[in-house]
Motif scaffolding. Structure first.
Motif, PDB file in Angstrom:
ATOM      1  N   ASN A 154       6.653  -7.324   1.224  1.00 45.54           N
ATOM      2  CA  ASN A 154       7.227  -6.474   2.280  1.00 45.54           C
ATOM      3  C   ASN A 154       6.539  -5.112   2.327  1.00 45.54           C
ATOM      4  O   ASN A 154       6.200  -4.606   3.392  1.00 45.54           O
ATOM      5  CB  ASN A 154       8.728  -6.241   2.045  1.00 45.54           C
ATOM      6  N   ILE A 155       6.343  -4.529   1.156  1.00 47.16           N
ATOM      7  CA  ILE A 155       5.754  -3.182   1.108  1.00 47.16           C
ATOM      8  C   ILE A 155       4.287  -3.241   1.543  1.00 47.16           C
ATOM      9  O   ILE A 155       3.809  -2.350   2.256  1.00 47.16           O
ATOM     10  CB  ILE A 155       5.914  -2.551  -0.297  1.00 47.16           C
ATOM     11  N   ALA A 156       3.593  -4.307   1.151  1.00 46.10           N
ATOM     12  CA  ALA A 156       2.198  -4.483   1.584  1.00 46.10           C
ATOM     13  C   ALA A 156       2.127  -4.545   3.111  1.00 46.10           C
ATOM     14  O   ALA A 156       1.233  -3.945   3.734  1.00 46.10           O
ATOM     15  CB  ALA A 156       1.607  -5.745   0.970  1.00 46.10           C
ATOM     16  N   GLU A 157       3.093  -5.220   3.731  1.00 47.72           N
ATOM     17  CA  GLU A 157       3.124  -5.310   5.201  1.00 47.72           C
ATOM     18  C   GLU A 157       3.391  -3.943   5.825  1.00 47.72           C
ATOM     19  O   GLU A 157       2.784  -3.583   6.835  1.00 47.72           O
ATOM     20  CB  GLU A 157       4.161  -6.345   5.651  1.00 47.72           C
ATOM     21  N   VAL A 158       4.300  -3.169   5.217  1.00 44.69           N
ATOM     22  CA  VAL A 158       4.577  -1.815   5.716  1.00 44.69           C
ATOM     23  C   VAL A 158       3.320  -0.946   5.577  1.00 44.69           C
ATOM     24  O   VAL A 158       2.998  -0.153   6.468  1.00 44.69           O
ATOM     25  CB  VAL A 158       5.770  -1.171   4.968  1.00 44.69           C
ATOM     26  N   PHE A 159       2.611  -1.104   4.458  1.00 52.45           N
ATOM     27  CA  PHE A 159       1.380  -0.348   4.221  1.00 52.45           C
ATOM     28  C   PHE A 159       0.369  -0.635   5.336  1.00 52.45           C
ATOM     29  O   PHE A 159      -0.157   0.274   5.986  1.00 52.45           O
ATOM     30  CB  PHE A 159       0.805  -0.720   2.840  1.00 52.45           C
ATOM     31  N   GLU A 160       0.136  -1.911   5.578  1.00 46.83           N
ATOM     32  CA  GLU A 160      -0.840  -2.285   6.598  1.00 46.83           C
ATOM     33  C   GLU A 160      -0.408  -1.779   7.974  1.00 46.83           C
ATOM     34  O   GLU A 160      -1.225  -1.266   8.759  1.00 46.83           O
ATOM     35  CB  GLU A 160      -1.043  -3.808   6.618  1.00 46.83           C
ATOM     36  N   SER A 169       2.169  -8.739  -8.873  1.00 45.82           N
ATOM     37  CA  SER A 169       1.247  -8.903  -7.726  1.00 45.82           C
ATOM     38  C   SER A 169       1.057  -7.604  -6.942  1.00 45.82           C
ATOM     39  O   SER A 169       0.124  -7.480  -6.146  1.00 45.82           O
ATOM     40  CB  SER A 169       1.811  -9.956  -6.764  1.00 45.82           C
ATOM     41  N   PHE A 170       1.938  -6.637  -7.158  1.00 52.15           N
ATOM     42  CA  PHE A 170       2.040  -5.492  -6.245  1.00 52.15           C
ATOM     43  C   PHE A 170       0.770  -4.646  -6.154  1.00 52.15           C
ATOM     44  O   PHE A 170       0.241  -4.389  -5.080  1.00 52.15           O
ATOM     45  CB  PHE A 170       3.240  -4.615  -6.629  1.00 52.15           C
ATOM     46  N   MET A 171       0.271  -4.218  -7.316  1.00 57.87           N
ATOM     47  CA  MET A 171      -0.869  -3.304  -7.299  1.00 57.87           C
ATOM     48  C   MET A 171      -2.100  -3.976  -6.684  1.00 57.87           C
ATOM     49  O   MET A 171      -2.874  -3.344  -5.955  1.00 57.87           O
ATOM     50  CB  MET A 171      -1.161  -2.799  -8.712  1.00 57.87           C
ATOM     51  N   GLY A 172      -2.266  -5.264  -6.951  1.00 57.87           N
ATOM     52  CA  GLY A 172      -3.379  -6.026  -6.378  1.00 57.87           C
ATOM     53  C   GLY A 172      -3.291  -6.121  -4.858  1.00 57.87           C
ATOM     54  O   GLY A 172      -4.313  -6.021  -4.160  1.00 57.87           O
ATOM     55  N   LEU A 173      -2.072  -6.299  -4.331  1.00 58.85           N
ATOM     56  CA  LEU A 173      -1.877  -6.349  -2.877  1.00 58.85           C
ATOM     57  C   LEU A 173      -2.279  -5.012  -2.254  1.00 58.85           C
ATOM     58  O   LEU A 173      -2.932  -4.958  -1.209  1.00 58.85           O
ATOM     59  CB  LEU A 173      -0.410  -6.650  -2.541  1.00 58.85           C
ATOM     60  N   MET A 174      -1.904  -3.918  -2.909  1.00 58.82           N
ATOM     61  CA  MET A 174      -2.245  -2.582  -2.416  1.00 58.82           C
ATOM     62  C   MET A 174      -3.770  -2.378  -2.444  1.00 58.82           C
ATOM     63  O   MET A 174      -4.354  -1.833  -1.525  1.00 58.82           O
ATOM     64  CB  MET A 174      -1.571  -1.502  -3.276  1.00 58.82           C
ATOM     65  N   ARG A 175      -4.396  -2.850  -3.532  1.00 53.52           N
ATOM     66  CA  ARG A 175      -5.856  -2.731  -3.687  1.00 53.52           C
ATOM     67  C   ARG A 175      -6.578  -3.450  -2.539  1.00 53.52           C
ATOM     68  O   ARG A 175      -7.537  -2.921  -1.968  1.00 53.52           O
ATOM     69  CB  ARG A 175      -6.264  -3.312  -5.045  1.00 53.52           C
ATOM     70  N   GLU A 176      -6.103  -4.645  -2.208  1.00 54.53           N
ATOM     71  CA  GLU A 176      -6.737  -5.429  -1.127  1.00 54.53           C
ATOM     72  C   GLU A 176      -6.698  -4.682   0.193  1.00 54.53           C
ATOM     73  O   GLU A 176      -7.681  -4.651   0.938  1.00 54.53           O
ATOM     74  CB  GLU A 176      -6.015  -6.775  -0.941  1.00 54.53           C
ATOM     75  N   ILE A 177      -5.553  -4.077   0.495  1.00 54.76           N
ATOM     76  CA  ILE A 177      -5.422  -3.348   1.765  1.00 54.76           C
ATOM     77  C   ILE A 177      -6.318  -2.111   1.762  1.00 54.76           C
ATOM     78  O   ILE A 177      -6.992  -1.819   2.750  1.00 54.76           O
ATOM     79  CB  ILE A 177      -3.936  -3.004   2.037  1.00 54.76           C
ATOM     80  N   CYS A 178      -6.369  -1.402   0.628  1.00 55.48           N
ATOM     81  CA  CYS A 178      -7.271  -0.248   0.513  1.00 55.48           C
ATOM     82  C   CYS A 178      -8.712  -0.673   0.806  1.00 55.48           C
ATOM     83  O   CYS A 178      -9.420  -0.019   1.582  1.00 55.48           O
ATOM     84  CB  CYS A 178      -7.189   0.373  -0.879  1.00 55.48           C
ATOM     85  N   ASP A 179      -9.133  -1.776   0.203  1.00 56.44           N
ATOM     86  CA  ASP A 179     -10.508  -2.264   0.395  1.00 56.44           C
ATOM     87  C   ASP A 179     -10.776  -2.639   1.846  1.00 56.44           C
ATOM     88  O   ASP A 179     -11.833  -2.333   2.395  1.00 56.44           O
ATOM     89  CB  ASP A 179     -10.775  -3.477  -0.502  1.00 56.44           C
ATOM     90  N   ARG A 180      -9.787  -3.303   2.456  1.00 50.74           N
ATOM     91  CA  ARG A 180      -9.962  -3.790   3.830  1.00 50.74           C
ATOM     92  C   ARG A 180     -10.190  -2.629   4.800  1.00 50.74           C
ATOM     93  O   ARG A 180     -10.904  -2.773   5.787  1.00 50.74           O
ATOM     94  CB  ARG A 180      -8.728  -4.595   4.239  1.00 50.74           C
TER      95      ARG A 180
END
Length: 453
Positions: A205-211, A242-253
């Motif tokens: 959910n938070i990854a989706e809010v981030f994006e 899984s959380f920090m990795g999800l955030m890392r992916e969005i940062c990279d993207r």
């Protein structure tokens, strides 16, 4: 007494001339702070001779306990050799050179390759935020100035750090803060706007809010995302693995730098040498302090990976000059303390004891939750960081009132354990050298007190 005055003088003048951080000046006058006069291993003694286990480790920082003579001797010797010289461009000192290599080697596995020394954690955060903006300017993306962080996050109290801070008590009285700082929900299963108790779904959910936030702001306007691998002062909030990795992916993207605030989680606190490594993530920058000297000397550091370092080092425009830093950056006494502290940290392999004792304290806290309705939530189990959330009503999760919390704090101290309060949370982060028997004592102190509330 002679130079240091006697106990009566100390008690008489307590809080009369000194304003304390993180408290109301009037409250300190009404309820004078405890005067700590000495400490040994994982215990502290006050001016009245009362001894307690320090389950706070100073402030999440005395990782090697209070009796590490190797660091004390190093500091003493360095004071005689060279008490200070400037580390501004043009001069350096031998301990600073040695310390930078020791820090780099310790965090090479996390991708770190350069070190910038500071006076502490808040300074390190400020350094990382500024260098993140400069990085994008050097890459001809000067509009990347915004920062995204997490609610409940703690990043020190300087203006930049307070602006990305996610706890409003550190913000409200100091507003307006830095423009362009935006906050995502905390990975906090017990309380979150999604009403989601499953940590993995919450992370998603938070990854989706981030994006969504990145799309809304415009990716080209965001400099960096900063987070603690485990949120400390916000209440020891342990995210899903899984959380920090999800955030890392969005940062990279989206070309956003990831800053991992390791001020608390660095140097073994999580059971790994860094919080990022604990979750298998390589950030672009790390901020450090606390355990870097076991708090025996105020030192912090900002670390950069090759991606960031190369942009600065390959700059030919002159704009790569770092017009930032502190009088005490790379202080020779602090740097010498770093070298010995890291060597001792490896020798004692503190991360393995942190993992074992962290599991023990977490399991002890879970037993307290089974026993007492006022324990609403228990967080930890990833190294020596534990949060116990106290509520007055388990069904509604109503936070316990502050006067009861202060009573719990004082009674626990009288029962032989110093803990820290973060609003209605009991926070614990003892020295990483704490023994099994001492952890038992911490839990039994809390048990005795909670039974009376």
């Amino acid at each position: 007494g002679d130079a240091m005055k006697d106990d009566n003088f100390i008690k008489e003048n307590n809080a009369k001339h000194l304003w304390h951080p993180m408290g109301h000046p009037a409250d300190s006058l009404m309820n004078p702070p405890k005067v700590i006069v000495s400490a040994q291993n994982s215990s502290i003694r006050d001016v009245d001779g009362h001894e307690t286990i320090d389950a706070v480790g100073g402030l999440w920082c005395v990782n090697l306990g209070y009796s590490n003579d190797a660091i004390k001797e190093t500091i003493s010797k360095q004071l005689y050799d060279l008490p200070y010289y400037s580390g501004f461009a043009g001069t350096t000192n031998a301990p600073a050179i040695e310390a930078s290599l020791a820090v780099r080697e310790m965090f090479e596995e996390d991708g770190m390759s350069r070190v910038f020394f500071t006076s502490g954690g808040s300074d390190s955060v400020e350094t990382a935020l500024r260098l993140a903006r400069q990085y994008h300017r050097l890459r001809a993306e000067p509009n990347r100035t915004k920062f995204i962080s997490l609610k409940k996050g703690y990043h020190g109290t300087h203006f930049g750090g307070a602006s990305v801070n996610g706890n409003n008590r550190f913000r409200i009285n100091y507003e307006p803060l830095l423009a362009g700082c935006f906050h995502l929900p905390s990975p906090y299963p017990y309380r979150n706007p999604f009403n989601e108790t499953d940590p993995a779904k919450l992370a998603q959910n938070i990854a989706e809010v981030f994006e969504d936030e990145v799309m809304f702001q415009g990716a080209g306007s965001i400099a960096a995302f900063i987070m603690e691998p485990i949120q400390g002062a916000g209440g020891v909030i342990v995210p899903d693995p899984s959380f920090m990795g999800l955030m890392r992916e969005i940062c990279d993207r989206y070309g956003i730098l990831m800053i991992s605030d390791e001020v608390i989680t660095g140097f073994g606190r999580t059971g790994s040498w860094s919080g990022s490594r604990h979750f298998g993530v390589k950030p672009d920058m790390m901020t450090m302090a606390k355990g870097i000297t076991s708090a025996y000397f105020p030192v912090g550091a900002a670390l950069m990976n090759d991606k960031v370092a190369e942009v600065f080092e390959n700059d030919t425009s002159g704009e790569g000059s770092i017009f930032h830093g502190y009088t005490y950056s790379a202080h020779p006494v602090g740097a010498a303390a770093v070298v010995t502290c890291l060597s001792e940290t490896h020798r004692l392999n503190t991360k393995s004891n942190a993992a074992l004792r962290g599991k023990q304290i977490y399991e002890g806290a879970l037993k307290l939750q089974e026993k007492y309705d006022i324990v609403g939530d228990v967080r930890g189990g990833e190294g020596l960081m534990t949060g116990i959330e106290i509520v007055s009503d388990r069904a509604t999760k109503k936070p316990m009132d502050m006067s009861t919390m202060k009573r719990i704090h004082q009674a626990t101290y009288e029962a032989g354990t110093m803990v820290r309060l973060g609003m209605h949370n009991i926070l614990m982060s003892p020295p990483l050298v704490i023994s099994e028997a001492e952890v038992d004592k911490v839990i039994s102190s809390l048990d005795a007190v909670l039974s009376t509330v």
